[in-house]
Write a protein that holds these residues in place. Structure first.
Motif, short mmCIF file in Angstrom:
data_model
loop_
_atom_site.label_atom_id
_atom_site.label_comp_id
_atom_site.label_asym_id
_atom_site.label_seq_id
_atom_site.Cartn_x
_atom_site.Cartn_y
_atom_site.Cartn_z
N THR A 191 0.82 -1.21 0.00
CA THR A 191 0.00 0.00 0.00
C THR A 191 0.86 1.26 0.00
O THR A 191 0.34 2.36 -0.05
CB THR A 191 -0.94 0.03 1.22
OG1 THR A 191 -0.16 -0.05 2.41
CG2 THR A 191 -1.96 -1.08 1.15
N SER A 227 1.24 2.06 -9.25
CA SER A 227 -0.12 1.87 -8.74
C SER A 227 -0.15 0.61 -7.88
O SER A 227 0.75 -0.22 -7.94
CB SER A 227 -1.13 1.74 -9.89
OG SER A 227 -0.90 0.55 -10.61
N TRP A 281 -15.92 1.71 -6.35
CA TRP A 281 -14.80 2.13 -5.50
C TRP A 281 -14.93 3.59 -5.15
O TRP A 281 -15.25 4.42 -6.00
CB TRP A 281 -13.48 1.87 -6.23
CG TRP A 281 -13.20 0.41 -6.37
CD1 TRP A 281 -13.55 -0.40 -7.40
CD2 TRP A 281 -12.55 -0.42 -5.41
NE1 TRP A 281 -13.14 -1.69 -7.16
CE2 TRP A 281 -12.51 -1.73 -5.94
CE3 TRP A 281 -11.98 -0.19 -4.17
CZ2 TRP A 281 -11.95 -2.79 -5.25
CZ3 TRP A 281 -11.39 -1.25 -3.49
CH2 TRP A 281 -11.38 -2.53 -4.03
N LYS A 339 -13.22 6.93 -2.69
CA LYS A 339 -12.17 7.50 -1.85
C LYS A 339 -12.89 8.19 -0.71
O LYS A 339 -13.85 8.94 -0.94
CB LYS A 339 -11.32 8.49 -2.66
CG LYS A 339 -10.13 9.02 -1.90
CD LYS A 339 -9.26 9.90 -2.81
CE LYS A 339 -8.08 10.42 -2.03
NZ LYS A 339 -7.27 11.33 -2.86
N SER A 365 -7.16 0.08 -9.49
CA SER A 365 -5.75 0.50 -9.40
C SER A 365 -5.68 1.89 -8.81
O SER A 365 -6.11 2.87 -9.43
CB SER A 365 -5.09 0.50 -10.78
OG SER A 365 -4.96 -0.81 -11.26
N ALA A 366 -5.16 1.97 -7.59
CA ALA A 366 -5.02 3.26 -6.92
C ALA A 366 -3.70 3.90 -7.35
O ALA A 366 -2.65 3.28 -7.28
CB ALA A 366 -5.06 3.07 -5.41
N GLN A 387 -3.10 7.30 -6.35
CA GLN A 387 -2.87 8.43 -5.47
C GLN A 387 -3.06 8.03 -4.02
O GLN A 387 -3.65 7.00 -3.73
CB GLN A 387 -3.81 9.57 -5.84
CG GLN A 387 -5.29 9.19 -5.76
CD GLN A 387 -6.20 10.32 -6.18
OE1 GLN A 387 -5.99 11.44 -5.76
NE2 GLN A 387 -7.20 10.01 -6.99
N SER A 388 -2.56 8.85 -3.12
CA SER A 388 -2.71 8.58 -1.69
C SER A 388 -4.16 8.77 -1.28
O SER A 388 -4.90 9.58 -1.85
CB SER A 388 -1.84 9.54 -0.87
OG SER A 388 -0.48 9.29 -1.09
N PHE A 419 -9.34 4.16 0.62
CA PHE A 419 -10.28 3.66 -0.38
C PHE A 419 -11.10 2.51 0.18
O PHE A 419 -10.61 1.72 0.98
CB PHE A 419 -9.52 3.18 -1.63
CG PHE A 419 -8.76 4.27 -2.33
CD1 PHE A 419 -9.37 5.03 -3.31
CD2 PHE A 419 -7.44 4.54 -1.99
CE1 PHE A 419 -8.67 6.03 -3.96
CE2 PHE A 419 -6.73 5.53 -2.63
CZ PHE A 419 -7.34 6.29 -3.62
N CYS A 465 -14.62 -0.29 -1.08
CA CYS A 465 -15.48 -0.72 -2.17
C CYS A 465 -16.89 -0.99 -1.65
O CYS A 465 -17.09 -1.23 -0.46
CB CYS A 465 -14.93 -1.96 -2.86
SG CYS A 465 -15.03 -3.47 -1.88
N VAL A 492 -3.77 3.92 1.15
CA VAL A 492 -2.72 3.84 0.12
C VAL A 492 -1.87 5.11 0.27
O VAL A 492 -2.40 6.21 0.36
CB VAL A 492 -3.32 3.77 -1.30
CG1 VAL A 492 -2.24 3.87 -2.35
CG2 VAL A 492 -4.13 2.50 -1.46
#
Length: 155
Positions: A24, A31, A49, A51, A65-66, A68-69, A72, A74, A90
């Motif tokens: 992470t 990613s 998904w 944020k 696929s993350a 960015q910080s 997250f 689902c 992440v």
């Protein structure tokens, strides 16, 4: 004659969770893949998904696929309802900070030696210039005194 009764229960998704494919903590430009799973009958076919602290979905599908910080989570959906997972964090590190860490770990000693050599060279140059200035001043003073002729004085 015995009769069998078959009971089929339909339920919304439950035990929704996110698993992580990789770390992470990633470097900027990379990613991490997040995968959503749940228990339900019929199986959840739709996944969204999100944020945290954002109202609209940032992705769909069982994997995401993350880039960015952030935190997250689902949501798994079937025709009987939906449920969301706990959020996972992440962290994206900037590439320049990792370059410093990689440089320090792999060749940091070499770079430190180069910096020390540069500092020593600068120190020598400054000292030589300083010595040359002092030499020039003392040479000019000696010239003044040698140019003087001492005459005898009588009283």
């Amino acid at each position: 004659m015995s009769k069998h009764l078959r009971v089929v229960l339909f339920d919304p998704p439950r035990n929704v969770s996110v698993s992580i494919n990789g770390s992470t903590e990633i470097v900027e430009g990379d990613s991490v893949t997040l995968i959503c799973s749940s228990d339900s009958n019929p199986p959840a076919l739709n996944f969204s998904w999100f944020k945290e602290d954002e109202s609209s979905a940032v992705g769909s599908g069982q994997s995401f696929s993350a880039l960015q910080s952030g935190r997250f989570y689902c949501e798994a959906h079937n025709q009987h309802g939906s449920q969301r997972s706990d959020a996972v964090t992440v962290t994206v590190h900037h590439a320049y900070r990792n370059l410093i860490v990689i440089t320090a770990a792999s060749g940091g000693g070499f770079i430190i030696i180069i910096i020390i050599i540069i500092i020593i060279i600068l120190f020598i140059i400054v000292n030589r210039r300083s010595a040359m200035k002092e030499s020039t001043i003392s040479d000019s003073n000696e010239d003044i005194y040698t140019a003087l002729q001492i005459k005898s004085m009588t009283f």
